[in-house]
Design an enzyme around this catalytic site. Structure first.
Site, mmCIF file in Angstrom:
data_model
loop_
_atom_site.group_PDB
_atom_site.id
_atom_site.type_symbol
_atom_site.label_atom_id
_atom_site.label_comp_id
_atom_site.label_asym_id
_atom_site.label_seq_id
_atom_site.Cartn_x
_atom_site.Cartn_y
_atom_site.Cartn_z
ATOM 1 N N LYS A 68 4.080 11.788 -10.826
ATOM 2 C CA LYS A 68 3.165 11.031 -11.703
ATOM 3 C C LYS A 68 3.839 9.708 -12.028
ATOM 4 O O LYS A 68 4.964 9.690 -12.540
ATOM 5 C CB LYS A 68 2.925 11.789 -13.007
ATOM 6 C CG LYS A 68 1.778 12.767 -12.961
ATOM 7 C CD LYS A 68 1.464 13.180 -14.387
ATOM 8 C CE LYS A 68 0.425 14.263 -14.443
ATOM 9 N NZ LYS A 68 0.158 14.690 -15.819
ATOM 10 N N GLU A 113 -2.928 18.034 -10.775
ATOM 11 C CA GLU A 113 -3.384 18.498 -12.096
ATOM 12 C C GLU A 113 -4.861 18.885 -12.129
ATOM 13 O O GLU A 113 -5.635 18.388 -12.940
ATOM 14 C CB GLU A 113 -3.064 17.456 -13.176
ATOM 15 C CG GLU A 113 -3.064 18.075 -14.570
ATOM 16 C CD GLU A 113 -2.465 17.186 -15.655
ATOM 17 O OE1 GLU A 113 -1.433 16.562 -15.415
ATOM 18 O OE2 GLU A 113 -3.051 17.150 -16.740
ATOM 19 N N LYS A 133 9.192 23.249 -12.932
ATOM 20 C CA LYS A 133 8.247 22.165 -12.637
ATOM 21 C C LYS A 133 7.897 22.164 -11.145
ATOM 22 O O LYS A 133 6.750 21.939 -10.765
ATOM 23 C CB LYS A 133 8.806 20.803 -13.072
ATOM 24 C CG LYS A 133 7.772 19.696 -12.870
ATOM 25 C CD LYS A 133 7.844 18.583 -13.852
ATOM 26 C CE LYS A 133 6.709 17.595 -13.635
ATOM 27 N NZ LYS A 133 6.810 16.386 -14.434
ATOM 28 N N ARG A 151 0.821 -1.230 0.000
ATOM 29 C CA ARG A 151 0.000 0.000 0.000
ATOM 30 C C ARG A 151 0.847 1.269 0.000
ATOM 31 O O ARG A 151 0.427 2.333 0.448
ATOM 32 C CB ARG A 151 -0.972 0.025 1.174
ATOM 33 C CG ARG A 151 -1.929 -1.145 1.155
ATOM 34 C CD ARG A 151 -3.129 -0.917 2.048
ATOM 35 N NE ARG A 151 -3.971 -2.083 2.013
ATOM 36 C CZ ARG A 151 -3.857 -3.117 2.839
ATOM 37 N NH1 ARG A 151 -2.934 -3.101 3.778
ATOM 38 N NH2 ARG A 151 -4.669 -4.136 2.738
ATOM 39 N N HIS A 176 0.428 13.653 -28.877
ATOM 40 C CA HIS A 176 -0.076 12.291 -28.636
ATOM 41 C C HIS A 176 -0.803 11.762 -29.865
ATOM 42 O O HIS A 176 -0.675 10.589 -30.218
ATOM 43 C CB HIS A 176 -1.040 12.265 -27.443
ATOM 44 C CG HIS A 176 -0.343 12.352 -26.124
ATOM 45 N ND1 HIS A 176 -0.948 12.816 -24.983
ATOM 46 C CD2 HIS A 176 0.922 12.036 -25.771
ATOM 47 C CE1 HIS A 176 -0.078 12.789 -23.981
ATOM 48 N NE2 HIS A 176 1.058 12.319 -24.433
ATOM 49 N N HIS A 223 1.178 18.671 -26.251
ATOM 50 C CA HIS A 223 0.988 17.230 -26.038
ATOM 51 C C HIS A 223 -0.283 16.674 -26.670
ATOM 52 O O HIS A 223 -0.325 15.496 -27.012
ATOM 53 C CB HIS A 223 1.008 16.898 -24.539
ATOM 54 C CG HIS A 223 2.393 16.867 -23.956
ATOM 55 N ND1 HIS A 223 3.238 17.951 -24.017
ATOM 56 C CD2 HIS A 223 3.101 15.883 -23.328
ATOM 57 C CE1 HIS A 223 4.388 17.639 -23.434
ATOM 58 N NE2 HIS A 223 4.335 16.396 -23.016
ATOM 59 N N ASN A 277 1.414 20.273 -20.395
ATOM 60 C CA ASN A 277 1.006 19.464 -21.557
ATOM 61 C C ASN A 277 1.034 20.271 -22.860
ATOM 62 O O ASN A 277 0.482 19.825 -23.865
ATOM 63 C CB ASN A 277 -0.408 18.898 -21.342
ATOM 64 C CG ASN A 277 -0.466 17.995 -20.135
ATOM 65 O OD1 ASN A 277 0.506 17.328 -19.827
ATOM 66 N ND2 ASN A 277 -1.596 17.987 -19.438
ATOM 67 N N HIS A 294 8.538 10.749 -28.559
ATOM 68 C CA HIS A 294 7.621 11.631 -27.834
ATOM 69 C C HIS A 294 8.041 13.101 -28.027
ATOM 70 O O HIS A 294 7.215 13.960 -28.349
ATOM 71 C CB HIS A 294 7.649 11.238 -26.358
ATOM 72 C CG HIS A 294 6.781 12.064 -25.476
ATOM 73 N ND1 HIS A 294 5.413 11.996 -25.509
ATOM 74 C CD2 HIS A 294 7.090 12.982 -24.540
ATOM 75 C CE1 HIS A 294 4.917 12.844 -24.621
ATOM 76 N NE2 HIS A 294 5.916 13.454 -24.022
HETATM 77 P P1 NAD Z 1 13.504 5.612 -21.481
HETATM 78 O O1 NAD Z 1 13.428 5.458 -20.027
HETATM 79 O O2 NAD Z 1 13.054 4.478 -22.313
HETATM 80 O O3 NAD Z 1 15.003 5.978 -21.880
HETATM 81 C C1 NAD Z 1 15.341 6.159 -23.233
HETATM 82 C C2 NAD Z 1 16.486 5.214 -23.644
HETATM 83 O O4 NAD Z 1 17.715 5.679 -23.100
HETATM 84 C C3 NAD Z 1 16.317 3.784 -23.150
HETATM 85 O O5 NAD Z 1 16.771 2.913 -24.156
HETATM 86 C C4 NAD Z 1 17.277 3.726 -21.958
HETATM 87 O O6 NAD Z 1 17.723 2.422 -21.711
HETATM 88 C C5 NAD Z 1 18.376 4.631 -22.409
HETATM 89 N N1 NAD Z 1 19.163 5.286 -21.376
HETATM 90 C C6 NAD Z 1 18.686 5.894 -20.256
HETATM 91 N N2 NAD Z 1 19.669 6.550 -19.647
HETATM 92 C C7 NAD Z 1 20.789 6.356 -20.355
HETATM 93 C C8 NAD Z 1 22.133 6.809 -20.219
HETATM 94 N N3 NAD Z 1 22.499 7.665 -19.262
HETATM 95 N N4 NAD Z 1 23.050 6.377 -21.125
HETATM 96 C C9 NAD Z 1 22.667 5.560 -22.152
HETATM 97 N N5 NAD Z 1 21.408 5.132 -22.348
HETATM 98 C C10 NAD Z 1 20.480 5.536 -21.452
HETATM 99 O O7 NAD Z 1 12.672 6.890 -21.978
HETATM 100 P P2 NAD Z 1 12.649 8.434 -21.571
HETATM 101 O O8 NAD Z 1 12.694 9.143 -22.857
HETATM 102 O O9 NAD Z 1 13.637 8.769 -20.522
HETATM 103 O O10 NAD Z 1 11.215 8.584 -20.914
HETATM 104 C C11 NAD Z 1 10.037 8.352 -21.650
HETATM 105 C C12 NAD Z 1 8.952 7.915 -20.683
HETATM 106 O O11 NAD Z 1 8.752 8.934 -19.720
HETATM 107 C C13 NAD Z 1 7.609 7.658 -21.333
HETATM 108 O O12 NAD Z 1 7.122 6.412 -20.905
HETATM 109 C C14 NAD Z 1 6.722 8.777 -20.829
HETATM 110 O O13 NAD Z 1 5.372 8.390 -20.712
HETATM 111 C C15 NAD Z 1 7.347 9.071 -19.494
HETATM 112 N N6 NAD Z 1 7.104 10.418 -18.995
HETATM 113 C C16 NAD Z 1 6.624 10.550 -17.734
HETATM 114 C C17 NAD Z 1 6.402 11.808 -17.199
HETATM 115 C C18 NAD Z 1 5.927 11.941 -15.775
HETATM 116 O O14 NAD Z 1 5.632 13.056 -15.333
HETATM 117 N N7 NAD Z 1 5.877 10.878 -15.021
HETATM 118 C C19 NAD Z 1 6.667 12.957 -17.963
HETATM 119 C C20 NAD Z 1 7.167 12.801 -19.258
HETATM 120 C C21 NAD Z 1 7.376 11.514 -19.765
#
Ligand code: NAD
Length: 351
Positions: free
Chosen positions: A142, A230, A220, A120, A245, A241, A238, A258
């Site tokens: 989030k 939110e 942020k 939990r 999307h 976005h 957003n 993205h």
């Molecule tokens: P990701 O976590 O998949 O990382 C991108 C790639 O980079 C992956 O292949 C990872 O293995 C690699 N990687 C990470 N760090 C590295 C490093 N230092 N050196 C080499 N490779 C590295 O994707 P992302 O772009 O970081 O995040 C996208 C995700 O974030 C989506 O799922 C999206 O929905 C989410 N997101 C969440 C929020 C939120 O507020 N929670 C906001 C924006 C996006």
């Protein structure tokens, strides 16, 4: 070291420093009486950074284990969450123990969601390793996984106990993902800070990335402090976005990132705003120029009317219409509710 304090319902610090990865155990020890820590990370990040974090934690006497999942958005689902729960339960993690999310947004969103629900709710710490996760997803609480029906459909608000940002880890990030993160940086400039926007336009962000991260995180922080769940202002994050999307969906989430999709969305909505006399003329051109500078796309091959049709299924749309985030000018944004019947008109498409 730069520290930002986030005063949400459950407050926490964000620490930014080059090389901080090797001191994370010491920092965590000051805030947690956990005995065990599970690191959640992916198959790309594990060989690069897992041992540095494990060593730092072990030096402080923590018992540790690591859960490593296959890198990529396709892993961000309930199956991976079930696997993480197996690891946590087999390791006999209790309520006072901790999860550390070491990786990009995929890792952070999943580790955070696992922490929100296991027993939990237990504490978790974000150690973001992509630019996108350092400037955006690691802050604000989030957490989510994707369902077959759509992205981020299953999640929870669960603030981290600490965010540890080491800008040095970006040296191994593939350039494509750096650009992706710059899409979010440019977004912050558009919605809240003309000076940040001008700075990344006039200088190479690589040269002063620590300051860029600090400024984005601080923006942020302010937004989530004022609107943690939110209900209003947080929606400004957003910007771009809704169209973004829709574009990702039209590409079946492959072949376009993205950040690229959001960039195109920011240009689209700014052009619409200019035509409607809402947005200062020249804004879309300025955004286009800075996106190009960081190798991001500014237009999509799908037609405007296809993109608009795909928007109708956005999770933030309602029967009444869509709340678009629009700019009056760079650095100044607002929420504009647009009725379903008026969306095509806003984008200059014949109804
Ligand atoms: P990701 O976590 O998949 O990382 C991108 C790639 O980079 C992956 O292949 C990872 O293995 C690699 N990687 C990470 N760090 C590295 C490093 N230092 N050196 C080499 N490779 C590295 O994707 P992302 O772009 O970081 O995040 C996208 C995700 O974030 C989506 O799922 C999206 O929905 C989410 N997101 C969440 C929020 C939120 O507020 N929670 C906001 C924006 C996006």
């Amino acid at each position: 070291m730069k520290t930002i304090h986030v005063s949400t319902g459950s407050p926490y610090d964000i620490m930014i420093e080059r090389g901080i990865l090797d001191n994370c155990g010491e920092i965590i020890k000051k805030l947690s009486n956990a005995e065990k820590i599970t690191i959640v990370t992916d198959t790309n990040v594990a060989p690069l950074y897992k041992w540095r974090v494990l060593n730092s934690l072990s030096q402080q006497g923590y018992q540790t284990t690591a859960h490593v999942f296959q890198a990529g958005e396709q892993s961000k689902n309930l199956n991976t969450i079930a696997d993480i729960y197996d690891t946590l339960a087999d390791f006999k993690m209790t309520r006072k123990d901790l999860i550390v999310a070491l990786g990009g947004g995929v890792t952070g969103d999943m580790a955070g969601f696992a922490a929100a629900v296991y027993l939990r709710g237990i504490k978790y710490i974000q150690i973001p390793t992509t630019l996108l996760s350092q400037v955006d997803s690691s802050v604000g609480g989030k957490t989510a996984v994707d369902l077959p029906q759509g992205k981020n459909l299953c999640g929870a608000f669960h603030q981290p106990a600490l965010v540890v940002i080491d800008p040095d880890v970006l040296s191994t990030l593939p350039p494509h993902y750096f650009s992706d993160g710059m899409g979010e940086v440019i977004k912050y400039g558009c919605i809240k800070s003309a000076s940040l926007f001008d700075a990344v336009q006039n200088r190479d962000a690589h040269e002063y990335i620590e300051d860029v991260i600090y400024e984005c995180v601080d923006i942020k922080r302010g937004v989530v402090e004022r609107d943690e769940k939110e209900a209003g202002e947080r929606a400004l994050l957003n910007f771009g976005h809704t169209a973004g999307h829709a574009i990702e969906k039209l590409h079946n989430f492959t072949g376009i990132s993205h950040g690229e999709a959001v960039g195109i969305g920011m240009v689209m909505i700014s052009k619409a705003g200019e035509s409607a006399g809402i947005t200062e003329p020249g804004t879309a051109e300025k955004i286009t120029a800075v996106l190009k500078k960081y190798n991001l796309k500014t237009e999509d091959e799908n037609s405007l009317s296809d993109i608009i049709s795909a928007m109708a299924f956005d999770k933030k749309s309602t029967d009444a219409g869509i709340n678009f985030i629009m700019l009056s000018k760079i650095g100044s944004s607002f929420i504009k509710p647009v009725a379903t019947a008026d969306i095509k008109k806003l984008f200059g498409v014949e109804a």
